[in-house]
Design a protein around this motif. Structure first.
Motif, PDB file in Angstrom:
ATOM      1  N   PRO A  11      -6.311  -5.292   7.947  1.00 18.70           N
ATOM      2  CA  PRO A  11      -5.927  -3.955   7.484  1.00 18.70           C
ATOM      3  C   PRO A  11      -5.922  -3.858   5.962  1.00 18.70           C
ATOM      4  N   GLU A  12      -6.224  -2.685   5.448  1.00 20.16           N
ATOM      5  CA  GLU A  12      -6.229  -2.391   4.018  1.00 20.16           C
ATOM      6  C   GLU A  12      -6.075  -0.888   3.850  1.00 20.16           C
ATOM      7  N   GLY A  13      -6.056  -0.435   2.596  1.00 20.68           N
ATOM      8  CA  GLY A  13      -6.081   0.981   2.281  1.00 20.68           C
ATOM      9  C   GLY A  13      -5.005   1.833   2.926  1.00 20.68           C
ATOM     10  N   PRO A  14      -3.719   1.419   2.939  1.00 17.64           N
ATOM     11  CA  PRO A  14      -2.701   2.211   3.631  1.00 17.64           C
ATOM     12  C   PRO A  14      -2.434   3.554   2.949  1.00 17.64           C
ATOM     13  N   ILE A  15      -2.180   4.568   3.770  1.00 21.51           N
ATOM     14  CA  ILE A  15      -1.801   5.908   3.308  1.00 21.51           C
ATOM     15  C   ILE A  15      -0.605   6.336   4.142  1.00 21.51           C
ATOM     16  N   ALA A  16       0.549   6.521   3.517  1.00 19.89           N
ATOM     17  CA  ALA A  16       1.746   6.954   4.241  1.00 19.89           C
ATOM     18  C   ALA A  16       1.710   8.465   4.433  1.00 19.89           C
ATOM     19  N   LEU A  24      -4.575   3.562   7.863  1.00 20.69           N
ATOM     20  CA  LEU A  24      -5.122   2.401   7.165  1.00 20.69           C
ATOM     21  C   LEU A  24      -6.506   2.119   7.718  1.00 20.69           C
ATOM     22  N   VAL A  25      -7.249   1.301   7.014  1.00 25.70           N
ATOM     23  CA  VAL A  25      -8.533   0.856   7.524  1.00 25.70           C
ATOM     24  C   VAL A  25      -8.361  -0.523   8.139  1.00 25.70           C
ATOM     25  N   GLU A  26      -9.209  -0.827   9.101  1.00 25.60           N
ATOM     26  CA  GLU A  26      -9.349  -2.191   9.603  1.00 25.60           C
ATOM     27  C   GLU A  26     -10.762  -2.634   9.219  1.00 25.60           C
ATOM     28  N   ILE A  27     -10.855  -3.438   8.178  1.00 29.28           N
ATOM     29  CA  ILE A  27     -12.160  -3.762   7.623  1.00 29.28           C
ATOM     30  C   ILE A  27     -13.031  -4.484   8.644  1.00 29.28           C
ATOM     31  N   GLY A  48     -17.843   2.059  10.662  1.00 31.93           N
ATOM     32  CA  GLY A  48     -18.854   1.020  10.589  1.00 31.93           C
ATOM     33  C   GLY A  48     -18.726   0.228   9.298  1.00 31.93           C
ATOM     34  N   GLY A  49     -19.602  -0.761   9.127  1.00 35.81           N
ATOM     35  CA  GLY A  49     -19.620  -1.526   7.884  1.00 35.81           C
ATOM     36  C   GLY A  49     -18.298  -2.193   7.581  1.00 35.81           C
ATOM     37  N   GLY A  50     -17.711  -1.863   6.434  1.00 39.38           N
ATOM     38  CA  GLY A  50     -16.439  -2.448   6.024  1.00 39.38           C
ATOM     39  C   GLY A  50     -15.580  -1.448   5.288  1.00 39.38           C
ATOM     40  N   PRO A  51     -14.928  -0.502   5.985  1.00 46.24           N
ATOM     41  CA  PRO A  51     -14.054   0.452   5.306  1.00 46.24           C
ATOM     42  C   PRO A  51     -12.955  -0.281   4.556  1.00 46.24           C
ATOM     43  N   ASN A  52     -12.676   0.136   3.325  1.00 48.22           N
ATOM     44  CA  ASN A  52     -11.790  -0.616   2.440  1.00 48.22           C
ATOM     45  C   ASN A  52     -10.703   0.297   1.888  1.00 48.22           C
ATOM     46  N   GLY A  53     -10.799   0.766   0.667  1.00 38.57           N
ATOM     47  CA  GLY A  53      -9.796   1.696   0.143  1.00 38.57           C
ATOM     48  C   GLY A  53      -9.934   3.067   0.770  1.00 38.57           C
TER      49      GLY A  53
END
Length: 305
Positions: A11-16, A24-27, A48-53
């Motif tokens: 997980p990355e890129g959390p947004i509350a 969040l994204v799951e890269i 797809g790919g690698g969602p990050n921020g």
């Protein structure tokens, strides 16, 4: 500190969000995912790919920096990203609606393909700053940069280049300064902003792209993404240490917040709750999302709901 959920795939890129859930994204999984307060998860969009921020834009959609994906490894029980994967098709900035529609907004800047877009933050004008960390291969790696774009697709510019694995990006509370963390150098840089997407190059600013140094970490402390709190402190995810390091606006290290269980890949932080005193932290190698009461309110991001 409490664990909200586990079993996430880096997980990355959390947004509350205001309802208590966290986007969040799951890269590794390639998705934008919503985590409910009780820890249940729902896929919002397949990137797809690698969602990050990720960040919410002025139109209510989520804008995602997609790094194009990684090779994946097991590092003593932790999920670890690696080099550019086979079948890599490039990086991009994507727009994802809450209904799950995914479209590509930018794939190149001035004819140069995006390689590994990483983190994103919106200014009050509705434009966004984003980093491109680049990709690493067996014998070489890309140079990275800082960019500025608009959501209507009409403007995307390279505004600081080259940088060495630029990762996190954030704005000061008054929007007059942009911060960038570099992964491999363990440095946090900043620029003053003259106008949207226009950086001021001060005399004597000898950092990359005309940057000034906020803080350089000693030893081997690579950096990941960051968030800024309401007092202007830069809260940067510190790899290897497995912590969030808090830097005051003058660059002094004022606090280090560690996780309940060590994870070399503590990657990001955001703020939420009614008073923005709850910090949500991604422990990516272990696939967990944590929440902790923060000593100061976070900074309310532009266009967050």
């Amino acid at each position: 500190m409490r664990q909200i959920t586990d079993g996430l795939r880096f997980p990355e890129g959390p947004i509350a969000l205001s309802d208590g859930s966290v986007l969040l994204v799951e890269i590794q999984r390639g998705t934008l995912t919503r985590v409910a307060p009780d820890g249940t998860t729902t896929v919002v969009g397949d990137c797809g790919g690698g969602p990050n921020g990720a960040a919410i834009g002025p139109d209510g959609a989520v804008y995602v920096c997609n790094n194009g994906g990684f090779e994946w490894h097991d590092l003593h029980g932790l999920t670890a990203p690696g080099h550019q994967p086979a079948g890599y098709t490039g990086g991009r900035v994507q727009r994802v609606t809450m209904e799950g529609a995914v479209t590509e907004l930018y794939t190149e800047v001035a004819g140069h393909p995006l390689r590994g877009p990483n983190d994103i933050v919106f200014d009050e004008h509705g434009g966004f700053y984003f980093t491109d960390l680049g990709k690493t291969r067996d014998r070489d790696r890309d140079r990275g940069g800082l960019y500025y774009g608009t959501v209507d697709g009409s403007r995307v510019e390279e505004i600081a280049y080259p940088l060495t694995e630029p990762n996190g990006v954030g704005l000061s509370p008054d929007g007059s300064r942009v911060y960038v963390s570099e992964t491999v150098t363990g440095r946090v840089w900043y620029w003053d902003i003259d106008s949207p997407g226009r950086l001021r190059r001060e005399p004597g600013a000898v950092g990359p792209g005309g940057a000034r140094l906020l803080h350089g970490f000693s030893g081997y402390q690579p950096l990941d993404s960051l968030a800024v709190d309401s007092e202007g402190n830069v809260c940067v995810a510190t790899l290897v240490a497995g912590a969030i390091s808090v830097l005051d606006p003058d660059g002094e290290l004022k606090d280090v917040v560690t996780m309940p269980e060590y994870d070399v890949f503590v990657t990001n932080i955001c703020f939420g709750g009614p008073d923005l005193r709850t910090a949500y932290i991604t422990s990516s190698g272990l696939g967990r999302l944590y929440a902790v009461e923060w000593p100061r309110p976070g900074l309310r991001l532009n266009f967050n709901t």
